[in-house]
Each structure stands twice: as structure tokens, then as C-alpha cells.
Write an enzyme that holds these catalytic residues in place. Structure first.
Site, PDB file in Angstrom:
ATOM      1  N   THR A 141      -0.599 -54.142-130.983  1.00 32.59           N
ATOM      2  CA  THR A 141      -0.982 -55.100-132.001  1.00 32.59           C
ATOM      3  C   THR A 141       0.124 -55.172-133.035  1.00 32.59           C
ATOM      4  O   THR A 141       0.823 -54.181-133.272  1.00 32.59           O
ATOM      5  CB  THR A 141      -2.344 -54.744-132.639  1.00 32.59           C
ATOM      6  OG1 THR A 141      -2.730 -55.786-133.532  1.00 32.59           O
ATOM      7  CG2 THR A 141      -2.316 -53.418-133.367  1.00 32.59           C
ATOM      8  N   HIS A 200      -8.804 -38.663-129.081  1.00 33.28           N
ATOM      9  CA  HIS A 200      -8.441 -37.242-129.138  1.00 33.28           C
ATOM     10  C   HIS A 200      -9.074 -36.421-128.014  1.00 33.28           C
ATOM     11  O   HIS A 200      -8.694 -35.278-127.774  1.00 33.28           O
ATOM     12  CB  HIS A 200      -8.843 -36.654-130.497  1.00 33.28           C
ATOM     13  CG  HIS A 200      -7.854 -35.691-131.039  1.00 33.28           C
ATOM     14  ND1 HIS A 200      -7.540 -34.505-130.439  1.00 33.28           N
ATOM     15  CD2 HIS A 200      -7.095 -35.753-132.140  1.00 33.28           C
ATOM     16  CE1 HIS A 200      -6.657 -33.859-131.137  1.00 33.28           C
ATOM     17  NE2 HIS A 200      -6.348 -34.598-132.182  1.00 33.28           N
TER      18      HIS A 200
END
Length: 164
Positions: free
Chosen positions: A82, A135
């Protein structure tokens, strides 16, 4: 693609209890359309040259702005990029496009003072990049090494051509 190839967990997804590492690079490119942000996918980006990638991004962005994207052009991305910099953003935290585990945010290139040594400063074009990641698959150390690799590739366009 060089950084994704070096750190394959950023090109993966979680499927139930399994980690699925993708061996292909279908890269989502965030595009601003009238109705909001959409993320069409550049298929097999690792097999395309820069000009082909640029052409495909232009094609997909045009379709997005004309509300002409097919559902298949919005599905199956393995990683997203992005660029809030086109709107003047200096830094942001991109949101994951699940089931992907990584998204790279690129921001406005702006002149900033850089210390050359203890006595000299120079204005140089600088751009912040940010990585959001899942994560459960990617740890902080791997994420930072990925960002360093992206930085090194961007700073040396010849290696970017060879690595990409």
C-alpha cells in the site's frame, strides 16, 4: 520479490493449524477507488519485469476506478503493498489483508536533513516504510530483517533488478 523470497514466512498464510508458505507471488496493490480502497492482485509478479508489473498495476487501477474489477482480480493475494505516500502520508500502520500475514506500507518521499558526519548535514530524499505482520508466523527479528532487505534493494536499483 527478492525480500519475500528471502523471508518466505511473509508470503504465507495460516490454514487451521497449518502454516502454508506460498511458492508463488500474487501481490495485492492497494488502489483508491470512489467507493474506497480495493486491493486487486498482480498475478505471478515474480515472473514479470518492471514494465510488465507497472502496466498490470495501471490496468488494475483503471478497472478499480471504473468499478470494473472481477471478483477473481481481488482474491488470492499472498502479500500486499500500500502506498499512502500518494496522499501525502509520512507514516501509517497498514492493516493486514487476511489471510495474508504481511503488508508493506510505503509513504511520501520527502527531503529530510541527514548527518553526513559530525559537522555536515545534507538534505536527502527519504521515505518511511512500515510492515504490519501476523506475529503468529513472523517474529519481530524476521520482520526487521525483511524491512532492511527492502531498504537495501530500493537504495540499489541494480540489485533490485537482479533480485526481483
Amino acid at each position: 520479490m527478492g525480500a519475500l523470497k528471502k523471508y518466505p514466512h511473509l508470503n504465507a498464510e495460516i490454514d487451521g493449524d497449518d502454516i502454508v508458505v506460498k511458492k508463488f507471488y500474487d501481490i495485492g496493490i492497494a488502489v483508491s477507488a470512489k467507493e474506497g480502497l480495493v486491493v486487486p492482485v498482480v498475478r505471478d509478479a515474480d515472473r514479470l519485469g518492471f514494465a510488465e508489473i507497472e502496466k498490470e498495476i495501471g490496468n488494475l487501477a483503471g478497472k478499480a476506478r471504473n468499478n470494473a474489477l472481477a471478483l477473481s482480480e481481488l482474491q488470492g493475494g499472498t502479500f500486499t503493498i500500500t502506498n499512502g505516500g500518494v496522499f501525502g502520508s509520512l507514516l501509517s500502520t497498514p492493516i493486514l489483508n487476511t489471510p495474508q500475514v504481511g503488508i508493506l506500507g510505503m509513504h511520501k518521499i520527502q527531503l529530510r536533513p541527514v548527518a553526513i558526519d559530525a559537522e555536515r548535514m545534507e538534505n536527502r530524499p527519504m521515505m518511511y516504510i512500515a510492515l504490519s505482520y501476523d506475529h503468529r508466523i513472523v517474529d519481530g527479528s524476521e520482520a526487521v530483517r525483511f524491512l532492511v532487505t527492502v531498504k537495501e534493494l530500493l537504495e540499489d536499483p541494480e540489485s533490485l533488478l537482479l533480485e526481483g
